[in-house]
Design a protein around this motif. Sequence first.
Motif, PDB file in Angstrom:
ATOM      1  N   GLY A 189      -0.893   2.257  -2.852  1.00 36.93           N
ATOM      2  CA  GLY A 189      -2.118   2.710  -2.195  1.00 36.93           C
ATOM      3  C   GLY A 189      -2.514   4.123  -2.585  1.00 36.93           C
ATOM      4  O   GLY A 189      -1.848   4.771  -3.395  1.00 36.93           O
ATOM      5  N   ARG A 190      -3.609   4.582  -1.979  1.00 44.77           N
ATOM      6  CA  ARG A 190      -4.111   5.930  -2.285  1.00 44.77           C
ATOM      7  C   ARG A 190      -3.082   6.997  -1.999  1.00 44.77           C
ATOM      8  O   ARG A 190      -2.946   7.971  -2.727  1.00 44.77           O
ATOM      9  CB  ARG A 190      -5.356   6.210  -1.435  1.00 44.77           C
ATOM     10  CG  ARG A 190      -6.617   5.766  -2.085  1.00 44.77           C
ATOM     11  CD  ARG A 190      -7.823   6.060  -1.206  1.00 44.77           C
ATOM     12  NE  ARG A 190      -7.604   7.076  -0.198  1.00 44.77           N
ATOM     13  CZ  ARG A 190      -8.336   8.158  -0.041  1.00 44.77           C
ATOM     14  NH1 ARG A 190      -9.342   8.393  -0.857  1.00 44.77           N
ATOM     15  NH2 ARG A 190      -8.107   9.004   0.933  1.00 44.77           N
ATOM     16  N   THR A 247     -15.570 -11.718  -1.540  1.00 42.89           N
ATOM     17  CA  THR A 247     -15.678 -12.657  -0.432  1.00 42.89           C
ATOM     18  C   THR A 247     -15.108 -14.006  -0.843  1.00 42.89           C
ATOM     19  O   THR A 247     -15.465 -14.523  -1.892  1.00 42.89           O
ATOM     20  CB  THR A 247     -17.148 -12.828  -0.023  1.00 42.89           C
ATOM     21  OG1 THR A 247     -17.613 -11.597   0.514  1.00 42.89           O
ATOM     22  CG2 THR A 247     -17.293 -13.908   1.025  1.00 42.89           C
ATOM     23  N   LEU A 281       0.825  -1.209   0.000  1.00 41.88           N
ATOM     24  CA  LEU A 281       0.000   0.000   0.000  1.00 41.88           C
ATOM     25  C   LEU A 281       0.857   1.256   0.000  1.00 41.88           C
ATOM     26  O   LEU A 281       0.472   2.273  -0.586  1.00 41.88           O
ATOM     27  CB  LEU A 281      -0.925   0.005   1.217  1.00 41.88           C
ATOM     28  CG  LEU A 281      -2.113  -0.939   1.106  1.00 41.88           C
ATOM     29  CD1 LEU A 281      -2.907  -0.942   2.404  1.00 41.88           C
ATOM     30  CD2 LEU A 281      -3.006  -0.548  -0.052  1.00 41.88           C
ATOM     31  N   PHE A 308      -7.038 -15.263   2.717  1.00 40.53           N
ATOM     32  CA  PHE A 308      -8.079 -14.676   3.556  1.00 40.53           C
ATOM     33  C   PHE A 308      -7.851 -13.178   3.734  1.00 40.53           C
ATOM     34  O   PHE A 308      -8.592 -12.357   3.195  1.00 40.53           O
ATOM     35  CB  PHE A 308      -8.089 -15.407   4.899  1.00 40.53           C
ATOM     36  CG  PHE A 308      -8.969 -14.781   5.939  1.00 40.53           C
ATOM     37  CD1 PHE A 308     -10.309 -14.563   5.693  1.00 40.53           C
ATOM     38  CD2 PHE A 308      -8.457 -14.424   7.171  1.00 40.53           C
ATOM     39  CE1 PHE A 308     -11.122 -13.990   6.655  1.00 40.53           C
ATOM     40  CE2 PHE A 308      -9.261 -13.856   8.136  1.00 40.53           C
ATOM     41  CZ  PHE A 308     -10.597 -13.639   7.878  1.00 40.53           C
ATOM     42  N   ALA A 309      -6.799 -12.838   4.421  1.00 41.29           N
ATOM     43  CA  ALA A 309      -6.587 -11.425   4.764  1.00 41.29           C
ATOM     44  C   ALA A 309      -6.301 -10.563   3.534  1.00 41.29           C
ATOM     45  O   ALA A 309      -6.789  -9.439   3.444  1.00 41.29           O
ATOM     46  CB  ALA A 309      -5.454 -11.298   5.768  1.00 41.29           C
ATOM     47  N   LEU A 361      -9.471 -10.004   1.521  1.00 41.89           N
ATOM     48  CA  LEU A 361     -10.436  -9.192   2.240  1.00 41.89           C
ATOM     49  C   LEU A 361      -9.961  -7.742   2.354  1.00 41.89           C
ATOM     50  O   LEU A 361     -10.723  -6.813   2.124  1.00 41.89           O
ATOM     51  CB  LEU A 361     -10.641  -9.795   3.629  1.00 41.89           C
ATOM     52  CG  LEU A 361     -12.009  -9.582   4.222  1.00 41.89           C
ATOM     53  CD1 LEU A 361     -13.082 -10.022   3.257  1.00 41.89           C
ATOM     54  CD2 LEU A 361     -12.135 -10.369   5.504  1.00 41.89           C
ATOM     55  N   THR A 362      -8.701  -7.568   2.696  1.00 42.41           N
ATOM     56  CA  THR A 362      -8.202  -6.213   2.926  1.00 42.41           C
ATOM     57  C   THR A 362      -8.187  -5.394   1.645  1.00 42.41           C
ATOM     58  O   THR A 362      -8.530  -4.225   1.636  1.00 42.41           O
ATOM     59  CB  THR A 362      -6.778  -6.257   3.514  1.00 42.41           C
ATOM     60  OG1 THR A 362      -6.827  -7.075   4.681  1.00 42.41           O
ATOM     61  CG2 THR A 362      -6.295  -4.881   3.903  1.00 42.41           C
ATOM     62  N   TYR A 415      -7.816  -1.019  -4.785  1.00 42.36           N
ATOM     63  CA  TYR A 415      -8.824  -1.876  -4.157  1.00 42.36           C
ATOM     64  C   TYR A 415      -9.759  -2.490  -5.179  1.00 42.36           C
ATOM     65  O   TYR A 415     -10.100  -1.872  -6.170  1.00 42.36           O
ATOM     66  CB  TYR A 415      -9.608  -1.084  -3.107  1.00 42.36           C
ATOM     67  CG  TYR A 415      -8.696  -0.571  -2.035  1.00 42.36           C
ATOM     68  CD1 TYR A 415      -8.272  -1.403  -1.012  1.00 42.36           C
ATOM     69  CD2 TYR A 415      -8.194   0.720  -2.094  1.00 42.36           C
ATOM     70  CE1 TYR A 415      -7.391  -0.947  -0.050  1.00 42.36           C
ATOM     71  CE2 TYR A 415      -7.311   1.179  -1.132  1.00 42.36           C
ATOM     72  CZ  TYR A 415      -6.917   0.341  -0.114  1.00 42.36           C
ATOM     73  OH  TYR A 415      -6.032   0.782   0.829  1.00 42.36           O
ATOM     74  N   GLY A 469     -11.954  -4.664  -1.289  1.00 36.71           N
ATOM     75  CA  GLY A 469     -12.823  -3.515  -1.419  1.00 36.71           C
ATOM     76  C   GLY A 469     -14.230  -3.714  -0.903  1.00 36.71           C
ATOM     77  O   GLY A 469     -14.985  -2.760  -0.810  1.00 36.71           O
ATOM     78  N   GLY A 470     -14.632  -4.910  -0.561  1.00 38.53           N
ATOM     79  CA  GLY A 470     -15.983  -5.086  -0.053  1.00 38.53           C
ATOM     80  C   GLY A 470     -16.464  -6.500  -0.232  1.00 38.53           C
ATOM     81  O   GLY A 470     -15.697  -7.373  -0.629  1.00 38.53           O
ATOM     82  N   PRO A 471     -17.755  -6.734   0.055  1.00 37.98           N
ATOM     83  CA  PRO A 471     -18.253  -8.110   0.065  1.00 37.98           C
ATOM     84  C   PRO A 471     -18.257  -8.791  -1.307  1.00 37.98           C
ATOM     85  O   PRO A 471     -18.442  -9.994  -1.369  1.00 37.98           O
ATOM     86  CB  PRO A 471     -19.672  -7.976   0.612  1.00 37.98           C
ATOM     87  CG  PRO A 471     -20.000  -6.548   0.570  1.00 37.98           C
ATOM     88  CD  PRO A 471     -18.734  -5.772   0.534  1.00 37.98           C
ATOM     89  N   ARG A 472     -18.044  -8.032  -2.378  1.00 37.37           N
ATOM     90  CA  ARG A 472     -17.912  -8.704  -3.669  1.00 37.37           C
ATOM     91  C   ARG A 472     -16.712  -9.637  -3.655  1.00 37.37           C
ATOM     92  O   ARG A 472     -16.677 -10.650  -4.319  1.00 37.37           O
ATOM     93  CB  ARG A 472     -17.725  -7.681  -4.784  1.00 37.37           C
ATOM     94  CG  ARG A 472     -18.967  -7.455  -5.597  1.00 37.37           C
ATOM     95  CD  ARG A 472     -18.811  -6.190  -6.398  1.00 37.37           C
ATOM     96  NE  ARG A 472     -18.343  -5.102  -5.515  1.00 37.37           N
ATOM     97  CZ  ARG A 472     -18.276  -3.836  -5.880  1.00 37.37           C
ATOM     98  NH1 ARG A 472     -18.621  -3.489  -7.086  1.00 37.37           N
ATOM     99  NH2 ARG A 472     -17.863  -2.908  -5.048  1.00 37.37           N
TER     100      ARG A 472
END
Lengths: 326, 516
Positions: free
Chosen positions: B114-115, B218, B110, B205-206, B209-210, B134, B213-216
């Motif tokens: 990152g941003r 998953t 990041l 996993f991490a 998820l990190t 993300y 960007g969201g539940p898409r």
Amino acid sequence: MRRFLALPLALLAAPALAQTPELVVYTYDSFDTEWGPGPIVEAAFEAECGCDLRFVAAGDGAALLSRLQLEGPSTEADVILGLDTALTAAAADTGLFAPHGLSPEMDLLPVAWDDPLFVPFDWGYFAFVADAGTEAPATFRELADSDLSIVIEDPRSSTPGLGLLLWVEAAYGDEAGAIWEGLADNIVTVTPGWTEAYNLFLEGEADAVLSYTTSPSYHVIAEEDDGKVAWTFDEGHYMQIEVAGIVAGTDQPDLARDFLAFMTTDAAQSAIPTTNWMFPVATPSDGLPEGFAEPLPADAALLLPPQEAQAVRDPALETWRTALSR
Amino acid sequence: MAHRAQPLRLPGPPRVPGAVAAALVAGLVLGPLAAVALRAGGGFAPGPADWAALRFTVTQAAVSAGLSVLLAVPVARALARRRFPGRAALVTLLGAPFLLPVIVAVLGLLAVFGRGGILNSALGLAGVDPVSIYGFRGVVLAHVFFNLPLATRLILQGWLAIPAERFRLAASLNAPVGRLLEAPMLRAVVPGTLLLIFLLCLTSFAVALTLGGGPRATTVELAIYQALRFDFAPGRAAALALVQVALCLAGTLLALKIALPSAFGGGLDRRVQRWDARGPLWRAVDAGVIGAAALFLLAPLAMVVARGAPGLADLPPSIWAAALRSLAVALVSAALTVALALALALRGGRLATVAGTLPLAVSALVLGTGLFLIVRPVVSPLDVALPVTVLVNALMSVPFATAALVPAVASAEAAHGRLATSLGLTGWPRLRLVLLPRLRRPLGFAAGLAAALSMGDLGVIALFAGERQETLPLAMYRLMGAYRMEAAAGAGLLLLALTLALFWIFDRGGRVGADA
């Protein structure tokens, strides 16, 4: 070599240990670190109980409950310390907890408490934490309409994430879906836990992070940095109350009850603010430390009753998932 | 007295330990899974969310694996055919992302992408809109960052295993090296590498998820986490873990079908000299490829160092005890991994490949929970936290060690097996005299990898560790959990340094006297 030495030593020590009762307390990781409340609580309680207090750290609050469920009635634990109000209904359903029969004085806790199984030992408000210079929205709607970016935790893997889910649910009910849809473009990402989210925020990946109103206090007191603030929302703030409970199968019921009572006394409560960075339930004798956040007015406190929090979780998760998957 | 006819069986390297190792590995993977399944609670009916998670998981894993290998081939080729000062150090450093704990690597990544990272700052200066890391691309980028080094190393091993004499022959005949030597080598090495990385990304996993960007974004692993942690539905977790195992088996069988063993025959272990690709254009291409890979992989590492250096001063004293504990765990589990993987590689065949891949398929949380359930009736989990961590870390490294050793054993056997057999060399003498000298390089690599992975892995320690038995990664996470990000960054740097040092010592040890 140490093995061979350890055995005779253990035999020598055994008679002495037998006279000292042992109280095993399962807690979450950060409670029992050298900078957490664990060592202070242990020393103070052992000074008055004539017992050996042993903390066993087991991940976070959710991991704590699943550990207890895995172990079932044969668990070694006498006390579970660190479940929160989003988990207490599920915890009560396991039937693994015994009533505490205590009614401690808790003047700082903004809500009435009459749970027969669990005693609160600290609490906090969820809030978005940002840099002081960032424009602060006053509601979820203002946040959704702004260009501000936030990083939040996943409600499926983290307790703060679940707290935010319940916050939006408690504040907006049927409109929660619309709020989430509005927030979708503000959310930079959803992390598995608080640690990742807070790190991302500190690295400048987002304007704000879901944390607690007391988070800026850490930066003020430990780092002498007053550049972080918690946004206050007009909807009110969802609470996290952390509780302890006695395990029904304990062989030390009196000691366990003494420990729960001890957790609400000044010796433990005065350690909470600057070790756990949460509000104590009873005002410490010296007051809250200088530079520590002030509790919000009592009418800002949002909290779903445990049964309701449990009941709305799955539908609220579905709403959240659908809104953010668009 | 007449003897009954015996089936013809060529004596080879010892095979029995391999069967034992395979049984052990399979038992250690499937036993805990069964224990979780038997604990019951919560049935399993996959919903639309599960299917979406499965689709996302498989897609991102396939894209990540494909891209990692695609990019690794030119990097490995460039490293195989160029010699330059600092090459050995670069090869070691390039391996670092794979060895880092996820959160350290993600924060490093990041800081660059990152941003507020270097890339976007530079784009901002140039007046270009920032790019967001993300989402799907972030997940793939991170997985390529993690796995490009592994892919490069495994493919590089393949290149280095082509005997020097073949290049000499190709050069004297003016024959195309690419088609005759490199393509068959890739055919042998790439399917296994692809599979390994696909499986690694499958249980991610991490990272997913990190950066997702969201539940898409998953993954199945998140569903397992949720099932075990929040829903307490071990049945559901076990069913999802079985889906992962099924995907692993299908992938392994497919890779076995596609891979063709290379048949270069033996060489005299001479130093490889290359006569192809000597033109300035090829030199420039290789320099560019190595430079780009180094920039991509090393810039985030430099950020880890830069972020961590100020925190070194704030490290709590307990961190050193944790570091020593981690070192001990790493060394013991590396020894265990090498023993298991060597036994598997000597046994060879389908059994070895399947058993050697299985540990990758199973979710670490399910494995840890299952072991917890198995251990607990016998002994307090607290008392065995470190032994269990050693065992699980060793198990988790077996696939990488096997991937390095299986082709090496196969080519050593192909080259010298018949001669050894005709001399009556079997069993341990054959291992000692014929195989081990030829396996030095992959053995060193495997041991280094296992030690480093074990050093950086959170593994199951978090599930078992009680009072102050923490390892260095756990200590680092706990520092972060207590707001001490600066000290945690220092711990991350310490972890990076120790991990790389361990890897370098073993890997170097395996290459003493070898030109690579």
